[in-house]
Scaffold this motif. Sequence first.
Motif, PDB file in Angstrom:
ATOM      1  N   SER A 181     -35.092 -42.555 -78.292  1.00  0.00           N
ATOM      2  CA  SER A 181     -36.570 -42.664 -77.507  1.00  0.00           C
ATOM      3  C   SER A 181     -37.576 -43.500 -78.273  1.00  0.00           C
ATOM      4  O   SER A 181     -38.397 -44.042 -77.654  1.00  0.00           O
ATOM      5  CB  SER A 181     -37.122 -41.186 -77.200  1.00  0.00           C
ATOM      6  OG  SER A 181     -37.760 -40.696 -78.323  1.00  0.00           O
ATOM      7  N   SER A 182     -37.581 -43.433 -79.453  1.00  0.00           N
ATOM      8  CA  SER A 182     -38.573 -44.075 -80.245  1.00  0.00           C
ATOM      9  C   SER A 182     -38.494 -45.532 -80.021  1.00  0.00           C
ATOM     10  O   SER A 182     -39.474 -46.410 -80.349  1.00  0.00           O
ATOM     11  CB  SER A 182     -38.640 -43.745 -81.799  1.00  0.00           C
ATOM     12  OG  SER A 182     -37.269 -43.974 -82.497  1.00  0.00           O
ATOM     13  N   GLN A 183     -37.163 -46.053 -79.817  1.00  0.00           N
ATOM     14  CA  GLN A 183     -37.057 -47.453 -79.238  1.00  0.00           C
ATOM     15  C   GLN A 183     -37.662 -47.782 -78.302  1.00  0.00           C
ATOM     16  O   GLN A 183     -37.587 -49.065 -78.087  1.00  0.00           O
ATOM     17  CB  GLN A 183     -35.509 -48.027 -79.560  1.00  0.00           C
ATOM     18  CG  GLN A 183     -34.923 -47.481 -80.747  1.00  0.00           C
ATOM     19  CD  GLN A 183     -33.250 -47.807 -80.905  1.00  0.00           C
ATOM     20  OE1 GLN A 183     -33.188 -49.129 -80.672  1.00  0.00           O
ATOM     21  NE2 GLN A 183     -32.347 -46.940 -80.937  1.00  0.00           N
ATOM     22  N   LYS A 235     -31.756 -34.678 -82.153  1.00  0.00           N
ATOM     23  CA  LYS A 235     -32.507 -35.580 -83.156  1.00  0.00           C
ATOM     24  C   LYS A 235     -32.048 -36.981 -82.952  1.00  0.00           C
ATOM     25  O   LYS A 235     -32.740 -38.112 -83.020  1.00  0.00           O
ATOM     26  CB  LYS A 235     -31.977 -35.326 -84.799  1.00  0.00           C
ATOM     27  CG  LYS A 235     -32.680 -34.030 -85.200  1.00  0.00           C
ATOM     28  CD  LYS A 235     -32.314 -33.809 -86.692  1.00  0.00           C
ATOM     29  CE  LYS A 235     -32.884 -32.449 -87.083  1.00  0.00           C
ATOM     30  NZ  LYS A 235     -32.461 -32.231 -88.650  1.00  0.00           N
ATOM     31  N   GLU A 267     -43.275 -43.189 -73.534  1.00  0.00           N
ATOM     32  CA  GLU A 267     -43.605 -42.184 -74.542  1.00  0.00           C
ATOM     33  C   GLU A 267     -42.794 -40.922 -74.034  1.00  0.00           C
ATOM     34  O   GLU A 267     -43.356 -40.069 -73.224  1.00  0.00           O
ATOM     35  CB  GLU A 267     -44.887 -41.666 -74.819  1.00  0.00           C
ATOM     36  CG  GLU A 267     -45.786 -42.825 -75.393  1.00  0.00           C
ATOM     37  CD  GLU A 267     -45.202 -43.170 -77.063  1.00  0.00           C
ATOM     38  OE1 GLU A 267     -44.592 -42.167 -77.612  1.00  0.00           O
ATOM     39  OE2 GLU A 267     -45.661 -44.310 -77.404  1.00  0.00           O
ATOM     40  N   GLN A 304     -41.169 -37.235 -73.703  1.00  0.00           N
ATOM     41  CA  GLN A 304     -41.552 -36.006 -74.174  1.00  0.00           C
ATOM     42  C   GLN A 304     -40.648 -34.852 -73.777  1.00  0.00           C
ATOM     43  O   GLN A 304     -40.043 -35.108 -72.616  1.00  0.00           O
ATOM     44  CB  GLN A 304     -42.900 -35.458 -73.701  1.00  0.00           C
ATOM     45  CG  GLN A 304     -43.884 -36.694 -74.131  1.00  0.00           C
ATOM     46  CD  GLN A 304     -45.431 -36.506 -73.380  1.00  0.00           C
ATOM     47  OE1 GLN A 304     -45.548 -35.681 -72.917  1.00  0.00           O
ATOM     48  NE2 GLN A 304     -46.360 -37.313 -73.875  1.00  0.00           N
ATOM     49  N   LYS A 350     -34.105 -38.262 -79.570  1.00  0.00           N
ATOM     50  CA  LYS A 350     -35.472 -38.408 -80.248  1.00  0.00           C
ATOM     51  C   LYS A 350     -35.488 -39.564 -80.934  1.00  0.00           C
ATOM     52  O   LYS A 350     -36.356 -40.289 -80.621  1.00  0.00           O
ATOM     53  CB  LYS A 350     -35.902 -37.252 -80.997  1.00  0.00           C
ATOM     54  CG  LYS A 350     -37.282 -37.264 -81.317  1.00  0.00           C
ATOM     55  CD  LYS A 350     -38.249 -37.086 -79.764  1.00  0.00           C
ATOM     56  CE  LYS A 350     -39.754 -36.941 -80.248  1.00  0.00           C
ATOM     57  NZ  LYS A 350     -40.519 -36.836 -79.138  1.00  0.00           N
ATOM     58  N   ALA A 351     -34.569 -40.058 -81.777  1.00  0.00           N
ATOM     59  CA  ALA A 351     -34.720 -41.226 -82.494  1.00  0.00           C
ATOM     60  C   ALA A 351     -34.616 -42.524 -81.438  1.00  0.00           C
ATOM     61  O   ALA A 351     -35.242 -43.539 -81.638  1.00  0.00           O
ATOM     62  CB  ALA A 351     -33.672 -41.275 -83.448  1.00  0.00           C
ATOM     63  N   SER A 362     -40.687 -46.992 -77.368  1.00  0.00           N
ATOM     64  CA  SER A 362     -42.253 -47.079 -77.721  1.00  0.00           C
ATOM     65  C   SER A 362     -42.628 -48.420 -77.928  1.00  0.00           C
ATOM     66  O   SER A 362     -41.850 -48.999 -78.595  1.00  0.00           O
ATOM     67  CB  SER A 362     -42.445 -45.722 -78.668  1.00  0.00           C
ATOM     68  OG  SER A 362     -43.700 -45.808 -78.837  1.00  0.00           O
ATOM     69  N   PRO A 363     -43.964 -48.829 -77.437  1.00  0.00           N
ATOM     70  CA  PRO A 363     -44.686 -48.001 -77.017  1.00  0.00           C
ATOM     71  C   PRO A 363     -44.775 -47.824 -75.284  1.00  0.00           C
ATOM     72  O   PRO A 363     -45.700 -47.701 -74.576  1.00  0.00           O
ATOM     73  CB  PRO A 363     -46.160 -48.690 -77.170  1.00  0.00           C
ATOM     74  CG  PRO A 363     -45.612 -50.001 -77.347  1.00  0.00           C
ATOM     75  CD  PRO A 363     -44.431 -50.185 -77.969  1.00  0.00           C
TER      76      PRO A 363
END
Length: 215
Positions: free
Chosen positions: A198-200, A192, A206, A208, A195-196, A202-203
């Motif tokens: 990795s959102s930083q 988790k 992305e 996966q 994954k959190a 974006s965009p």
Amino acid sequence: MSDEEKGDANNEYLAQIYQRKECILWGSIYATNLIDLENRLAGICDPGCTPFHEHEMSFSLKTTQTPDVTLRLRRKFHTETTSSNQWRFRYVGRPEPDPNCPVVVRKVIDSVAHSQNMMEFVKTLGLRLDYEYMAKGKVWTCGAIKIVVSSLKRTKQPGKYEVENLEKMSDSYLIELSVTINDSVDYHPIAKQLKAFSSQLSPLVELQKVEYWVK
């Protein structure tokens, strides 16, 4: 403590050192957008980054339809020759069958070896070369999280590593986001966290969970 108990304790200690789990995500970015990603990483990661240029070969030992174990060998890459005798071994196991986990989780064992005839050694193990490539890029860290950004090249002819025999595999850069933990640690909180993070990115990227073992 008896000799048998000492032996069991020592084996458990060695297992904790060498048997690890890797949580990992992948992505890619066009070379034209690389500077934007590097600026983003410089702002959210630990200070500085480490450049690298390495030659990797991937081998597999197959007893069924799919590989049971993958062995990866890496060494520093030299433009004219790959004369380095120091190799980094990485044994990669099959991913955890957890469809609800947002990242790939797999067992890994890392070690270092010195050899002038490494190919002879892997042949005696019954391993066959699946692919090889040259990776050049940078490594960032953010605490326990490792971010690897690399450009990949392949050789037109196996064993020939001069500049004229190398070609780019893509105009994009490969992005790998990973955390390595002890085998006994619950990987779900780490997954988790990864994954959190990795959102930083974006965009721009992305990242996966790539189910590379599914055909």
